[in-house]
Design a protein around this motif. Sequence first.
Motif, mmCIF file in Angstrom:
data_model
loop_
_atom_site.group_PDB
_atom_site.id
_atom_site.type_symbol
_atom_site.label_atom_id
_atom_site.label_comp_id
_atom_site.label_asym_id
_atom_site.label_seq_id
_atom_site.Cartn_x
_atom_site.Cartn_y
_atom_site.Cartn_z
ATOM 1 N N ALA A 134 24.645 94.680 31.169
ATOM 2 C CA ALA A 134 24.469 93.363 30.555
ATOM 3 C C ALA A 134 23.751 92.365 31.439
ATOM 4 O O ALA A 134 23.231 92.706 32.480
ATOM 5 N N TYR A 135 23.804 91.122 30.987
ATOM 6 C CA TYR A 135 23.277 89.935 31.636
ATOM 7 C C TYR A 135 21.800 90.044 31.990
ATOM 8 O O TYR A 135 21.415 89.883 33.144
ATOM 9 N N PRO A 136 20.966 90.258 30.974
ATOM 10 C CA PRO A 136 19.530 90.281 31.247
ATOM 11 C C PRO A 136 19.032 88.888 31.635
ATOM 12 O O PRO A 136 19.573 87.876 31.196
ATOM 13 N N SER A 137 18.018 88.879 32.456
ATOM 14 C CA SER A 137 17.317 87.655 32.823
ATOM 15 C C SER A 137 15.833 87.982 32.804
ATOM 16 O O SER A 137 15.416 88.995 33.371
ATOM 17 N N MET A 138 15.037 87.167 32.102
ATOM 18 C CA MET A 138 13.610 87.464 31.950
ATOM 19 C C MET A 138 12.764 86.323 32.491
ATOM 20 O O MET A 138 13.117 85.151 32.351
#
Length: 159
Positions: free
Chosen positions: A119-123
């Motif tokens: 989890a916890y994507p950052s783009m």
Amino acid sequence: IRDSYIIIHEDRAAQIGPSEADILHLSDGRRLMVVRANIPGLLYQSYSSDEGRTWSAIKPTELPGNCPALIALASGDILCAYRDVTPEQPGMSCAVSRDLGESWIPLGNLYRGENRDCAYPSMVHLNNEMIYCAFYTARNAETGGCEIHGLSLLDRTAG
């Protein structure tokens, strides 16, 4: 400081269980917020037209996920990466909206995990065509052993 926050949604009946959120400034001047809803297992969304002072009632999307991350594509479309909570496909998935978040088109998995602990994507935009997406995974949901993964995504939506 006491008056520096607002309540966007109050879940007194514990029917949604809202938590993790991401906000994106839209091309029409509004703000879009996508929110994790723990109880129904869907992402919810809300809009603000006044710099976040007030927000529309949150409403469900059709995206089965948690931990949303939003980024604007070159075309103005919106990419949403999220932890996919569909039982048969744990991992990170993504969807695109071509109408400022009113509807979402699932694009599929960015990463297939061994379990739901991913989890916890950052783009972030690296340049006009490249987007980098970082997120964590755990090899074993019970014992941990986390890893940080990164994916380079190509944005081919411009002109």
